[in-house]
Design an enzyme around this catalytic site. Structure first.
Site, PDB file in Angstrom:
ATOM      1  N   HIS A   1       0.420 -65.856 -58.902  1.00 17.07           N
ATOM      2  CA  HIS A   1      -0.893 -65.933 -58.271  1.00 17.07           C
ATOM      3  C   HIS A   1      -0.817 -66.636 -56.913  1.00 17.07           C
ATOM      4  O   HIS A   1      -1.585 -66.330 -56.000  1.00 17.07           O
ATOM      5  CB  HIS A   1      -1.886 -66.645 -59.191  1.00 17.07           C
ATOM      6  CG  HIS A   1      -2.546 -65.720 -60.152  1.00 17.07           C
ATOM      7  ND1 HIS A   1      -2.998 -66.112 -61.386  1.00 17.07           N
ATOM      8  CD2 HIS A   1      -2.837 -64.396 -60.061  1.00 17.07           C
ATOM      9  CE1 HIS A   1      -3.538 -65.077 -62.001  1.00 17.07           C
ATOM     10  NE2 HIS A   1      -3.448 -64.034 -61.225  1.00 17.07           N
TER      11      HIS A   1
ATOM     12  N   ARG B   1      -7.415 -49.007 -58.269  1.00 23.64           N
ATOM     13  CA  ARG B   1      -7.203 -49.328 -59.678  1.00 23.64           C
ATOM     14  C   ARG B   1      -8.558 -49.278 -60.396  1.00 23.64           C
ATOM     15  O   ARG B   1      -9.468 -50.027 -60.048  1.00 23.64           O
ATOM     16  CB  ARG B   1      -6.598 -50.715 -59.820  1.00 23.64           C
ATOM     17  CG  ARG B   1      -5.326 -50.950 -59.005  1.00 23.64           C
ATOM     18  CD  ARG B   1      -4.837 -52.370 -59.197  1.00 23.64           C
ATOM     19  NE  ARG B   1      -3.688 -52.712 -58.371  1.00 23.64           N
ATOM     20  CZ  ARG B   1      -3.775 -53.262 -57.163  1.00 23.64           C
ATOM     21  NH1 ARG B   1      -4.974 -53.536 -56.644  1.00 23.64           N
ATOM     22  NH2 ARG B   1      -2.704 -53.541 -56.474  1.00 23.64           N
TER      23      ARG B   1
ATOM     24  N   ARG C   1      -6.143 -43.991 -59.194  1.00 20.10           N
ATOM     25  CA  ARG C   1      -5.308 -43.945 -60.401  1.00 20.10           C
ATOM     26  C   ARG C   1      -6.220 -43.990 -61.619  1.00 20.10           C
ATOM     27  O   ARG C   1      -7.062 -44.885 -61.730  1.00 20.10           O
ATOM     28  CB  ARG C   1      -4.348 -45.140 -60.419  1.00 20.10           C
ATOM     29  CG  ARG C   1      -3.442 -45.175 -61.653  1.00 20.10           C
ATOM     30  CD  ARG C   1      -2.516 -46.374 -61.622  1.00 20.10           C
ATOM     31  NE  ARG C   1      -3.231 -47.631 -61.804  1.00 20.10           N
ATOM     32  CZ  ARG C   1      -2.689 -48.835 -61.587  1.00 20.10           C
ATOM     33  NH1 ARG C   1      -1.452 -48.930 -61.149  1.00 20.10           N
ATOM     34  NH2 ARG C   1      -3.388 -49.930 -61.789  1.00 20.10           N
TER      35      ARG C   1
ATOM     36  N   GLU D   1       6.931 -44.397 -61.699  1.00 19.71           N
ATOM     37  CA  GLU D   1       7.189 -45.779 -62.109  1.00 19.71           C
ATOM     38  C   GLU D   1       8.335 -45.860 -63.104  1.00 19.71           C
ATOM     39  O   GLU D   1       8.820 -46.950 -63.406  1.00 19.71           O
ATOM     40  CB  GLU D   1       5.928 -46.370 -62.754  1.00 19.71           C
ATOM     41  CG  GLU D   1       4.698 -46.316 -61.863  1.00 19.71           C
ATOM     42  CD  GLU D   1       3.435 -46.603 -62.634  1.00 19.71           C
ATOM     43  OE1 GLU D   1       2.986 -47.762 -62.619  1.00 19.71           O
ATOM     44  OE2 GLU D   1       2.900 -45.671 -63.261  1.00 19.71           O
TER      45      GLU D   1
ATOM     46  N   CYS E   1       2.917 -47.337 -53.302  1.00 20.90           N
ATOM     47  CA  CYS E   1       1.729 -48.162 -53.534  1.00 20.90           C
ATOM     48  C   CYS E   1       2.048 -49.467 -54.254  1.00 20.90           C
ATOM     49  O   CYS E   1       1.142 -50.166 -54.690  1.00 20.90           O
ATOM     50  CB  CYS E   1       0.673 -47.385 -54.307  1.00 20.90           C
ATOM     51  SG  CYS E   1       1.178 -46.888 -55.963  1.00 20.90           S
TER      52      CYS E   1
END
Length: 560
Positions: free
Chosen positions: A184, A286, A322, A416, A487
């Site tokens: 994060h 997303r 997506r 992926e 991406c």
């Protein structure tokens, strides 16, 4: 003078004196309570609620990704199972402080053992515990220091609450001894354009007031630099500020080869800010946020309203959506409530959507209807829709056929899984485009959980094995005359962005805050340069040597 190395975030550079983050509060004494259990429970519950409200307020002030992170932390503070555990410990004679400490520690250990996304959140839970303990003790929680002058913040790691509200007029740069590119700290530093180098283990030895140069582009911290080095860093920083203030232009290489620079977005509300930063469209929208906080899938109408807002926000531009990427670190009970020993290799992505096809049908229908509605109003975008975690040609045929049946004009796939990359020529004979998700592709290529700290050194998209797979997809795209986008987080690395274009990527999508640095980096190299730099990286044996080889090759092409 010494140079410490870590993982840089962006291209920024800054210099200044070190100010260290205070150490965590010590564990409270394990001694019997002098209060009644009800009194201790009340103290604990009041502290938990106060911390939750404080985190929510910080989130409202920060906005963006930071708000999502802080709201998730607030939910941790009010987790019913944690509260029950704390109450049980108090009933056994513990003080509120000790009960909170032990309950949170147990929960942290559980999360850490899970690995993946949940394992990465163990540190966030530790920050919540520190805030609750500070509240109980009536002291300030360990946080960002205030030495009274601008400084370079050095810490073990930063909590989301601290990172979100950093005073950027005072904090020149951030250096952490822990964390990686997906922590994060790194994510929020990138979003806020904070100069940062994370995972610098040796930074623990830096002394208060010691002068350092933090060079994110090089992933380096120079200790006790010379005056000439400080002057050079200052000049670089000023050059970046000037470039960032200039009007954004379309992404392109030095020879004019267009490389559209797109934004990765998680909410339609973020469209305007992304356009302000120069995004030419959306390379990854997303859709998970529509589903994650629900006990059941959202309706077609609810989804359509969100998609219309997104498309109108990028009218006339390409928008790549997506479909729901659930499973693994994003479990949804209404999709799959089975316990899987290895969920990253389980029923996730397109696999789980096939098992619950109506959810996929509804989402595709909502997207097609939003596309038609915005086009009818003159607000239409060029909508592309892709499936996550595709591994086979048959899965590609299934998705593209269903998408076209339901009105999607341009269906594609995310690459992926190594199998998808190795079959890219056959997959692109079916799909209209491919978009490479470098985060998961790296994870599966190196067999290293992308959010597990113990294997973070392997989770590096610079690894030649990953680059070779990108090259395979790029070559397949050229042969088929079909676009290949990137991406994943790799596109936000300015030098790696050049390499990816040299390997055949036709567009790059990233966090909007990274657009300016990537645009500037591409403008320094021709397509032939990019291919030469990519070849140098491919010839290396490991990630670090690939990065070094690319840097050397880039320097040579720039000097030519």
């Amino acid at each position: 003078m010494a140079v410490l190395t870590g993982v840089g975030v962006g291209l920024g550079v800054a210099s200044g004196p070190v100010a260290r983050m205070a150490d965590p509060l010590p564990a409270p004494a394990d001694e019997p309570s002098t209060r009644t259990p009800d009194e201790e429970k009340q103290r604990a519950h009041e502290a938990l609620e106060a911390v939750a409200r404080d985190l929510e307020q910080r989130g409202e002030h920060a906005g963006g990704t930071a708000q999502e992170v802080l709201e998730a932390q607030a939910m941790m503070a009010e987790d019913p199972s944690l509260a029950d555990d704390i109450d049980d410990r108090i009933a056994g004679g513990k003080t509120a402080e000790r009960a909170v400490h032990d309950a949170f520690a147990t929960f942290q250990e559980t999360l850490a053992a899970m690995g993946g996304y949940l394992g990465e959140r163990a540190a966030d839970l530790g920050d919540v515990a520190q805030r609750v303990l500070a509240r109980l003790a009536g002291v300030s929680a360990p946080g960002v220091p205030d030495p009274g002058h601008p400084f370079v913040l050095v810490a073990r790691d930063l909590s989301p609450a601290d990172t979100a509200l950093l005073d950027l007029d005072q904090v020149l740069a951030v250096v952490t001894t822990e964390g990686g590119p997906t922590s994060h700290t790194a994510i929020l530093a990138r979003e806020k354009s904070i100069v940062a180098v994370v995972g610098v283990a040796e930074a623990a030895s830096l002394a208060e007031g010691q002068t350092v140069i933090v060079d994110a582009a090089a992933g380096a911290v120079t200790v006790d630099p010379t005056s000439d080095q400080v002057a050079e860093a200052t000049a670089r920083a000023e050059k970046r500020r000037t470039a960032a203030a200039a009007p954004a232009t379309p992404g392109a290489l030095k020879d004019g080869t267009a490389v559209p620079l797109l934004a990765n977005l998680g909410k339609s509300d973020d469209a305007a800010a992304a356009r302000d930063l120069g995004a030419e469209g959306v390379g990854l929208f997303r859709t998970e946020f529509l589903f994650l906080n629900s006990s059941e899938a959202p309706t077609v109408a609810d989804q359509q309203a969100t998609y219309e807002q997104l498309l109108a926000g990028f009218a006339g531009c390409k928008v790549v959506v997506r479909v729901l990427d659930a499973g693994a670190d994003k479990p949804l009970a209404f999709l799959n409530d089975d316990v899987e020993e290895n969920p990253a290799l389980g029923l996730r992505g397109i696999r789980v959507l096939r098992a619950r096809e109506q959810i996929l049908r509804d989402q595709l229908t909502a997207l097609a209807q939003a596309d038609a509605a915005t086009a009818a109003r003159g607000e239409g975008a060029d909508l592309w829709v892709m499936a996550p975690m595709v591994a086979t040609v048959e899965e590609t045929e299934y998705f593209t056929s269903l998408a076209r049946e339901l009105g999607i004009k341009t269906p594609g796939v995310m690459v992926e899984v190594p199998a998808c990359a190795l079959l890219a020529d056959r997959i692109l004979a079916v799909a209209d485009f491919a978009s490479i998700g470098t985060n998961d592709l790296t994870q599966y290529t190196l067999a290293a959980d992308r959010l597990l700290g113990s294997v973070a050194s392997l989770q590096d998209p610079w690894h030649p094995a990953v680059l070779r797979l990108v090259q395979e997809v790029g070559a397949a795209g050229r042969a088929a005359g079909k676009p290949v986008g990137i991406c994943g987080e790799a596109a936000a690395d300015p030098l790696l962005a050049v390499v990816l274009v040299g390997l055949g990527a036709t567009s790059l999508s990233m966090a909007p805050s990274a657009l300016a640095d990537v645009r500037a980096s591409l403008a320094e190299h021709t397509l032939d340069d990019a291919r030469s730099i990519a070849e140098a990286a491919l010839a290396a044996d490991g990630a670090a040597s690939a990065r070094a080889a690319a840097q050397a090759a880039a320097s040579q092409t720039a000097a030519a």
